[in-house]
Design an enzyme around this catalytic site. Structure first.
Site, PDB file in Angstrom:
ATOM      1  CG  ASN A  34     -12.329  -3.028   3.674  1.00  0.00           C
ATOM      2  OD1 ASN A  34     -12.511  -3.818   2.738  1.00  0.00           O
ATOM      3  ND2 ASN A  34     -11.213  -3.016   4.389  1.00  0.00           N
ATOM      4  CD1 TRP A  35     -18.871  -4.083   1.789  1.00  0.00           C
ATOM      5  CD2 TRP A  35     -19.405  -5.418   0.083  1.00  0.00           C
ATOM      6  NE1 TRP A  35     -20.092  -3.673   1.306  1.00  0.00           N
ATOM      7  CE2 TRP A  35     -20.438  -4.480   0.250  1.00  0.00           C
ATOM      8  CE3 TRP A  35     -19.514  -6.358  -0.950  1.00  0.00           C
ATOM      9  CZ2 TRP A  35     -21.574  -4.450  -0.560  1.00  0.00           C
ATOM     10  CZ3 TRP A  35     -20.640  -6.335  -1.769  1.00  0.00           C
ATOM     11  CH2 TRP A  35     -21.662  -5.391  -1.564  1.00  0.00           C
ATOM     12  CE  LYS A  36     -11.881  -5.326   7.156  1.00  0.00           C
ATOM     13  NZ  LYS A  36     -11.334  -5.474   8.505  1.00  0.00           N
ATOM     14  CG  HIS A  66      -7.069  -2.805   5.516  1.00  0.00           C
ATOM     15  ND1 HIS A  66      -6.869  -3.807   6.431  1.00  0.00           N
ATOM     16  CD2 HIS A  66      -8.219  -2.184   5.866  1.00  0.00           C
ATOM     17  CE1 HIS A  66      -7.876  -3.789   7.307  1.00  0.00           C
ATOM     18  NE2 HIS A  66      -8.706  -2.809   6.988  1.00  0.00           N
ATOM     19  CD  GLU A 101      -8.175  -6.885   7.549  1.00  0.00           C
ATOM     20  OE1 GLU A 101      -8.695  -6.910   6.417  1.00  0.00           O
ATOM     21  OE2 GLU A 101      -8.811  -6.562   8.572  1.00  0.00           O
ATOM     22  CD  GLU A 105      -9.251   0.772   8.792  1.00  0.00           C
ATOM     23  OE1 GLU A 105     -10.475   0.788   8.775  1.00  0.00           O
ATOM     24  OE2 GLU A 105      -8.564  -0.126   8.276  1.00  0.00           O
ATOM     25  N   GLY A 122     -12.306  -5.216  13.973  1.00  0.00           N
ATOM     26  CA  GLY A 122     -12.992  -6.498  14.103  1.00  0.00           C
ATOM     27  C   GLY A 122     -13.028  -7.034  15.526  1.00  0.00           C
ATOM     28  CB  SER A 161     -15.181  -1.778  16.408  1.00  0.00           C
ATOM     29  OG  SER A 161     -14.445  -2.996  16.371  1.00  0.00           O
ATOM     30  N   GLY A 219     -15.726  -1.987   8.387  1.00  0.00           N
ATOM     31  CA  GLY A 219     -15.689  -3.382   7.963  1.00  0.00           C
ATOM     32  C   GLY A 219     -17.009  -4.074   8.259  1.00  0.00           C
ATOM     33  N   GLY A 220     -17.061  -4.785   9.381  1.00  0.00           N
ATOM     34  CA  GLY A 220     -18.207  -5.630   9.717  1.00  0.00           C
ATOM     35  C   GLY A 220     -19.566  -4.969   9.556  1.00  0.00           C
TER      36      GLY A 220
END
Ligand code: 13P
Length: 254
Positions: free
Chosen positions: A9-11, A97, A99, A169, A175, A215, A236-237
């Site tokens: 997930n590049w967001k 998600h 977010e 999640e 993150g 993470s 993500g990251g």
């Protein structure tokens, strides 16, 4: 055997040039995806044509969207329908998600509509759930997540639910560098599977892939993915670094 999935997930990250270079590095990496494994890349919508072009011909590698609108078409300025994604070759869509729930006020009932819209056109929803820190600290994460699943997914038939990928999640692990331990992940993944088993039966529940997100990185992916009810990750990251994400893909169970 249910599908094992590493989903990126590049967001809202990366310039066009950075996206280009990351995709080139990923394509050049040594990936050994077996038939029941896939790598999925949820890139910002504007980079979808680029990602599709770069991943063309790659077995078991798919481009995904990070969201879609719940309606098939119409006067919804700025929005993109699931069928539009499908028409350019995107058949996986991340939904709900945390977010989007937090910053765009997405509710369980809206997510029920979005899930149905994605399934209606034959695409695959990657449906996110997970609790905030306060709920984890109160020890009520199981009932919190169960309510998210019931409210958004229990209107689906058994034939539909087996087409949904679940991503658990925990918000406190997103993150933050804090991961759930593999034991915590296994415990709630098994609980999620039992929630589906009680509604749809064990045979159906056993076919649903449940990904862990929060993470995940190269250093912890193998341990987390080794748990029996963890069928991969939503990342993500670490998905923005080719060597990290390649190692995460290669940590999937076969
Ligand atoms: P991180 O891997 O950066 O914690 O993000 C997880 C996530 O939100 C993936 O959807």
């Amino acid at each position: 055997m249910r599908k094992q999935i590493a989903a990126a997930n590049w967001k809202m990250n990366l310039s066009k040039n950075e996206a280009d270079s990351l995709l080139d590095q990923l394509v050049a990496s040594e990936l050994n995806l077996s038939e029941n494994q896939s790598a999925i890349f949820a890139v910002p919508a504007i980079y979808i044509p680029l990602a599709i072009q770069k991943l063309a011909g790659k077995q078991q590698m798919f481009v995904a969207a990070q969201n879609c609108h719940q309606k098939a078409n119409g006067a919804y300025t700025g929005e993109i329908a699931a069928s539009m994604y499908a028409s350019v070759g995107v058949n996986h869509i991340v939904l709900g998600h945390s977010e989007r729930r937090e910053f765009f006020a997405e509710s369980d009932s809206l997510l029920a509509e979005k899930t149905e819209a994605v399934l209606a056109i034959g695409s695959t929803p990657i449906f996110c759930c997970g609790e905030p820190l306060s709920i984890r600290e109160a020890g009520t994460q199981n009932s919190f997540v169960e309510a998210q699943l019931k409210n958004a997914l229990f209107q689906l038939s058994a034939d539909q639910i087996i087409k949904v990928v679940i991503a658990y999640e925990p918000i406190w692990a997103i993150g933050t560098g804090k991961t759930a331990t593999s034991a915590q992940a296994q415990e709630i993944h098994a609980y999620i599977r039992s929630v589906f088993a009680s509604k749809y039966g064990q045979t159906v529940a056993d076919q649903i892939s449940i990904l862990y997100g929060g993470s995940v990185k190269a250093a912890n992916a193998k341990e987390i993915f080794s748990q029996p009810d963890v069928d991969g990750g939503l990342v993500g990251g670490a998905s923005l670094i080719a060597t990290e994400f390649t190692a995460i893909i290669n940590a999937l169970k076969s």
